[in-house]
Design a protein around this motif. Sequence first.
Motif, PDB file in Angstrom:
ATOM      1  N   ILE A  87       0.840  -1.195   0.000  1.00 45.51           N
ATOM      2  CA  ILE A  87       0.000   0.000   0.000  1.00 45.51           C
ATOM      3  C   ILE A  87       0.879   1.249   0.000  1.00 45.51           C
ATOM      4  O   ILE A  87       1.923   1.292   0.653  1.00 45.51           O
ATOM      5  CB  ILE A  87      -0.918   0.034   1.248  1.00 45.51           C
ATOM      6  CG1 ILE A  87      -1.898  -1.137   1.222  1.00 45.51           C
ATOM      7  CG2 ILE A  87      -1.682   1.350   1.346  1.00 45.51           C
ATOM      8  CD1 ILE A  87      -2.986  -1.022   0.182  1.00 45.51           C
TER       9      ILE A  87
ATOM     10  N   HIS B 110       0.687   5.253   1.036  1.00 44.66           N
ATOM     11  CA  HIS B 110      -0.047   6.278   1.782  1.00 44.66           C
ATOM     12  C   HIS B 110       0.593   7.634   1.485  1.00 44.66           C
ATOM     13  O   HIS B 110       1.783   7.822   1.777  1.00 44.66           O
ATOM     14  CB  HIS B 110       0.006   6.007   3.286  1.00 44.66           C
ATOM     15  CG  HIS B 110      -0.693   4.746   3.707  1.00 44.66           C
ATOM     16  ND1 HIS B 110      -2.054   4.677   3.891  1.00 44.66           N
ATOM     17  CD2 HIS B 110      -0.213   3.514   3.968  1.00 44.66           C
ATOM     18  CE1 HIS B 110      -2.385   3.449   4.248  1.00 44.66           C
ATOM     19  NE2 HIS B 110      -1.292   2.720   4.301  1.00 44.66           N
TER      20      HIS B 110
ATOM     21  N   HIS C   2      -3.287   9.347  -6.687  1.00 41.13           N
ATOM     22  CA  HIS C   2      -2.668   8.631  -5.569  1.00 41.13           C
ATOM     23  C   HIS C   2      -2.017   9.589  -4.571  1.00 41.13           C
ATOM     24  O   HIS C   2      -1.642   9.163  -3.477  1.00 41.13           O
ATOM     25  CB  HIS C   2      -1.670   7.588  -6.069  1.00 41.13           C
ATOM     26  CG  HIS C   2      -0.621   8.097  -7.009  1.00 41.13           C
ATOM     27  ND1 HIS C   2      -0.912   8.830  -8.135  1.00 41.13           N
ATOM     28  CD2 HIS C   2       0.730   7.980  -6.999  1.00 41.13           C
ATOM     29  CE1 HIS C   2       0.207   9.121  -8.773  1.00 41.13           C
ATOM     30  NE2 HIS C   2       1.216   8.631  -8.101  1.00 41.13           N
TER      31      HIS C   2
ATOM     32  N   GLU D 257      -6.614   8.494   0.275  1.00 41.49           N
ATOM     33  CA  GLU D 257      -6.084   8.016   1.557  1.00 41.49           C
ATOM     34  C   GLU D 257      -5.008   6.962   1.351  1.00 41.49           C
ATOM     35  O   GLU D 257      -3.996   6.935   2.060  1.00 41.49           O
ATOM     36  CB  GLU D 257      -7.211   7.439   2.414  1.00 41.49           C
ATOM     37  CG  GLU D 257      -6.759   7.005   3.801  1.00 41.49           C
ATOM     38  CD  GLU D 257      -7.911   6.537   4.652  1.00 41.49           C
ATOM     39  OE1 GLU D 257      -7.659   5.835   5.653  1.00 41.49           O
ATOM     40  OE2 GLU D 257      -9.073   6.855   4.317  1.00 41.49           O
ATOM     41  N   SER D 258      -5.199   6.066   0.369  1.00 38.31           N
ATOM     42  CA  SER D 258      -4.208   5.032   0.088  1.00 38.31           C
ATOM     43  C   SER D 258      -4.438   4.473  -1.307  1.00 38.31           C
ATOM     44  O   SER D 258      -5.529   4.622  -1.879  1.00 38.31           O
ATOM     45  CB  SER D 258      -4.268   3.907   1.126  1.00 38.31           C
ATOM     46  OG  SER D 258      -5.503   3.228   1.049  1.00 38.31           O
ATOM     47  N   THR D 259      -3.409   3.820  -1.840  1.00 40.66           N
ATOM     48  CA  THR D 259      -3.465   3.214  -3.171  1.00 40.66           C
ATOM     49  C   THR D 259      -2.694   1.900  -3.134  1.00 40.66           C
ATOM     50  O   THR D 259      -1.560   1.872  -2.653  1.00 40.66           O
ATOM     51  CB  THR D 259      -2.838   4.144  -4.234  1.00 40.66           C
ATOM     52  OG1 THR D 259      -3.569   5.381  -4.263  1.00 40.66           O
ATOM     53  CG2 THR D 259      -2.861   3.509  -5.606  1.00 40.66           C
TER      54      THR D 259
ATOM     55  N   GLY E 107       5.105  10.539   0.559  1.00 38.76           N
ATOM     56  CA  GLY E 107       4.341   9.397   1.020  1.00 38.76           C
ATOM     57  C   GLY E 107       5.206   8.234   1.437  1.00 38.76           C
ATOM     58  O   GLY E 107       6.438   8.322   1.461  1.00 38.76           O
TER      59      GLY E 107
END
Length: 313
Positions: A43, A45, A58, A62-64, A259
């Motif tokens: 993930i 973030h 992304h 919130e997340s990808t 991130g």
Amino acid sequence: MPLPNDEKLLALANDLLQQFDQIFGLNPGLRPAHAKGMMLKGIFHPAPAAASLSRAPHFTRESTPVSVRFSNSTGVLLIPDNDPNADPRGLAVRFHLAERVHTDIVSHSTDGFPTHTGAEFLEFLRALASTKPDSPHPNPIEVYLGGHPTALAFVQTPKPAPSSFARETYYGVTAMRFLNTNGASRHGRYRIIPEAGNDHVSAEAAAAKSANYLFAELDERVAKAPIRFRIAVQLANEGDEVNNATIHWPADREILEIGSLELTEKVGDDAAEQKHIIFDPIPRVDGIEPSDDPLLELRAAIYLLSGRRRRAA
């Protein structure tokens, strides 16, 4: 993604593929460079600052979910992890934005690239291929490096073996142009930094390790706990050269953290996924645009040509 319409670019891409085949052997089912690899998933973030740099999806969600591939250099599948030719190591990251929608980062563990253009890189590979152990000095690669100081600097950059793929920093080769929701833009280069810190081993210590020590360690590490990296962007200042991968920006340029990657497990069918996935050095997503670096379109064409060949093998 489609192949470009530029016939000269496609011819150069095919010439480079043939040159890799000449150096490493013809292996249609493998990548012509960075053949030995392993894929994990996890993930991404985004950091709070990411949205100020880019409106890319992304960076604002919130997340990808991500897939990543760690690799050794060369087109040799069985290259030992402790072979000096296995550096620089590679790390490619795919951000899964939607069904069949994605964007990638392609990076390696040496900051920069030996040549500014694809034609120069082909000349570099031809000099390398024509240099034999018994070639008289100056041999072809020595002649080439003597006339190309940026290639010489890249070759001479220390490339110590890491103790782990998870203890290495990886650098985006080319600059990208990031655009935020206000329309402001900055050029920058990706930098992927291990949360555990960099850790390298001496040549003597590397030689004493097993031929598969990095991939075995990666397998064991991710089975015990998530592997974490920070993704940052080194930002160019006004006037910095953004279209030449051989030029380093000054060390005082801002490094903005955008991130974190958390890698949690291996992909389900590693061999099949490695054969199928074709990473793309061009972002192809709103909020991140390619720079005008001439390597970008060429690398994208090579990746696509070799990927199609790999899938058909």
